[in-house]
Design an enzyme around this catalytic site. Structure first.
Site, PDB file in Angstrom:
ATOM      1  N   LYS A  80      41.448  25.846  16.274  1.00  0.00           N
ATOM      2  CA  LYS A  80      41.339  26.990  15.442  1.00  0.00           C
ATOM      3  C   LYS A  80      39.942  26.721  15.034  1.00  0.00           C
ATOM      4  O   LYS A  80      40.209  25.519  14.266  1.00  0.00           O
ATOM      5  CB  LYS A  80      42.880  26.789  14.857  1.00  0.00           C
ATOM      6  CG  LYS A  80      42.903  27.549  13.910  1.00  0.00           C
ATOM      7  CD  LYS A  80      44.145  27.257  12.885  1.00  0.00           C
ATOM      8  CE  LYS A  80      44.514  28.628  12.214  1.00  0.00           C
ATOM      9  NZ  LYS A  80      45.733  28.047  11.231  1.00  0.00           N
ATOM     10  N   SER A 155      48.362  33.269  10.820  1.00  0.00           N
ATOM     11  CA  SER A 155      46.659  33.026  11.460  1.00  0.00           C
ATOM     12  C   SER A 155      46.305  32.638  13.047  1.00  0.00           C
ATOM     13  O   SER A 155      45.125  32.847  12.880  1.00  0.00           O
ATOM     14  CB  SER A 155      46.943  31.970   9.878  1.00  0.00           C
ATOM     15  OG  SER A 155      46.973  30.709  10.801  1.00  0.00           O
ATOM     16  N   SER A 179      51.672  29.984  11.659  1.00  0.00           N
ATOM     17  CA  SER A 179      50.536  30.532  12.268  1.00  0.00           C
ATOM     18  C   SER A 179      50.257  30.019  13.291  1.00  0.00           C
ATOM     19  O   SER A 179      49.870  29.946  14.092  1.00  0.00           O
ATOM     20  CB  SER A 179      49.393  29.285  11.337  1.00  0.00           C
ATOM     21  OG  SER A 179      49.404  30.681  10.087  1.00  0.00           O
TER      22      SER A 179
HETATM   23  N1  GLN Z   1      51.753  33.885   7.641  1.00  0.00           N
HETATM   24  C1  GLN Z   1      51.525  33.074   6.541  1.00  0.00           C
HETATM   25  C2  GLN Z   1      51.303  32.969   5.741  1.00  0.00           C
HETATM   26  O1  GLN Z   1      50.402  33.664   5.591  1.00  0.00           O
HETATM   27  C3  GLN Z   1      51.972  31.659   7.502  1.00  0.00           C
HETATM   28  C4  GLN Z   1      50.460  30.859   7.299  1.00  0.00           C
HETATM   29  C5  GLN Z   1      50.165  29.746   8.664  1.00  0.00           C
HETATM   30  O2  GLN Z   1      50.994  28.932   8.758  1.00  0.00           O
HETATM   31  N2  GLN Z   1      49.287  29.200   7.911  1.00  0.00           N
HETATM   32  O3  GLN Z   1      51.004  31.917   4.480  1.00  0.00           O
END
Ligand code: GLN
EC number: 6.3.5.7
Length: 501
Positions: A80, A155, A179
């Site tokens: 990532k 994400s 994410s």
């Molecule tokens: N979707 C969540 C956010 O937008 C979690 C994102 C994540 O875990 N990096 O904050």
């Protein structure tokens, strides 16, 4: 499709160590695959062509010399683009860091390199990991390999999509609110958020530091466990890491046995807003666990309903402080740096142009939640809710060994469907956020396809802090039971493998 692409990471590692195949040919097969399909999927922001082949040849040479480098030596890995890897541009999917090349490796990348893994490239994500669809990436969205019109989650959508499209056998993710797990669920792959503090954040671009948790993404539970053991453990460079032995997750994945385990179904993670097809697959999976000898009970965690609103105060508050470092002076983008503009004007122009709309929204929300007059009302209250959620978990552990729920309320939605409605987007993480707030481990495992849209459904398994092995035990049992039922892994149904693309 080259048959090397469908092998598990465990199998690849075994054959490479036995010199039945070379890391170079495995790596080349994956690089060719990326060339073939990533124009449609767009999982990768950067492909490490020459570097990957170079590493692969070096690993092959060491194995030929009789060295044993571990179970994943020579196996390709997608990373990532939030992890710093020396010499490879790292963007966090933001214009703000475009062109920045880190001069050092994150601890986890170092550990992967030490274990002989081959870095294929950097994968797409929502900007600074804020989002649930990869659509906030400054470089365009990733597409779900099951249906190119749909999102791969976020994400870490790039990492999950690289696995589901057989461009990589293993990938790294980070999970702040879901994410790793949510992209895993909507792409039919396995994603594990380890116990907070059991995986190092050193060299991972910070988003919300009290929640950020790096972890493994894979196509099988054993593969995730092998990567987990390679990356986890205390790190002197990250003071929040736990100085205790890593739970034996590989052994747990091999056990794949739920006999006598007490499994709690969370009452609150169901009902309104949940796709009936997701609930149907979930109940079938719970029944399979019961048939396999688990003791299933229903458990109420009343404060889980408050997790999402509390998260959207704590997370933006930490974002507003973490992202303050992008001041146009130290990294990446710098606009109006012509000697005519003041430092403040340069900062203003750079932050205005460098951050996307979602990053700006969170910075504003978080700055407001932390402001002198509102601190107690917003940030302070959210921290109290966090404690209540931890207490819900503690109470649950008195009667059960793990908690289960759907991993996401719906299957993968269509690209564009939720971009205009932040609340709808935020609700994608309804099931995953409680575990981040409490810090315990949680994983998402494929449990079938929706009868309505044909998209994958995932089950979430949560466990007490440092009992990550329980997550793997249940996940591996599910995988075994479902493979028996279907006669093949779920990913054998991905359109590509059915010859439909
Ligand atoms: N979707 C969540 C956010 O937008 C979690 C994102 C994540 O875990 N990096 O904050």
């Amino acid at each position: 499709m080259n048959e090397l692409l469908t092998l598990t990471a465990a199998e690849l590692g075994k054959r490479i160590a036995a010199r039945q195949i070379s890391s170079e040919e495995v790596t080349r097969a994956h690089l060719d695959r990326i060339d073939d399909v990533d124009g449609d999927i767009r999982a990768f922001l950067l492909v490490n062509h020459d570097g990957a082949l170079d590493t692969a040849r070096r690993i092959d040479a060491r194995i030929a010399d009789g060295e044993y480098l571990g179970p994943l030596a020579g196996v390709p890995l997608a990373v990532k683009d939030l992890f710093c890897a020396k010499g490879l541009a790292t963007t966090a999917s933001s214009r703000m860091l475009e062109g920045w090349v880190p001069p050092y490796d994150s601890t986890i990348v170092t550990r992967c390199k030490d274990a002989g893994m081959v870095i294929l490239g950097k994968t797409n994500l929502d900007e600074f990991a804020m989002g649930s669809s990869t659509e906030t990436s400054a470089f365009g969205p990733t597409h779900n390999p099951w249906d190119l019109e749909r999102v791969p989650g976020g994400s870490g959508g790039g990492s999950a999509a690289s696995l589901a499209s057989f461009q990589a056998p293993l990938a790294l993710g980070t999970d702040t609110g879901g994410s790793i797990r949510q992209p895993g669920a909507v792409t039919g792959t396995v994603g594990i958020k380890p116990t907070y503090g059991s995986t190092s954040r050193y060299g991972v671009i910070a988003m919300a530091s009290s929640l950020d948790t790096p972890g493994p993404c894979a196509r099988t539970v054993l593969d995730a466990a092998l990567l987990h053991e390679a990356i986890a453990g205390h790190d002197a460079m990250d003071q929040t890491t736990i100085d205790q032995p890593t739970p034996t997750v590989v052994e747990a994945a091999r056990q794949a046995d739920v006999t006598g385990m007490r499994v709690g179904v969370v009452t609150e993670l169901a009902g309104d807003g949940y796709d009936p097809q997701v609930e149907a697959r979930f109940h079938e999976a719970v029944e399979m666990l019961t048939d396999a000898g688990a003791e299933v009970v229903e458990v109420s965690c009343p404060n889980f309903d408050l997790a999402l609103p509390a998260y959207y105060l704590i997370q933006p508050a930490e974002v507003s402080s973490n992202l303050a470092r992008y001041d146009a002076m130290r990294y990446g983008l710098r606009i109006n740096d012509d000697g005519e503009h003041s430092a403040e004007q340069v900062m203003r122009a750079t932050r205005g142009a460098g951050f996307g709309a979602e990053a700006k929204r969170r910075i504003m929300l978080g700055t407001y939640a932390l402001s002198a007059g509102y601190y107690d009302a917003y940030y302070g209250s959210a921290q109290k809710v966090r404690t209540l959620i931890q207490r819900d978990f503690e109470k649950a552990w008195q009667t059960c060994d793990v908690l289960v729920s759907p991993a996401t309320p719906t299957t993968a939605f269509r690209l564009g469907e939720r971009t205009a409605d932040p609340m709808a987007m935020y609700r994608s993480d309804l099931c995953t956020i409680p575990a981040n707030m409490a810090g315990g481990p949680a994983g998402s495992f494929p449990i079938g396809l929706s009868g309505a849209d044909g998209m994958p459904v995932g089950m979430q398994v949560m466990a007490p802090v440092m009992a990550d092995d329980r997550v793997y035990r249940v996940g591996a049992a599910l995988e075994r039971l479902l493979n028996e039922k279907w006669g093949a892994p779920l990913l054998a149904k991905v359109p590509e493998l059915r010859g439909e693309r």
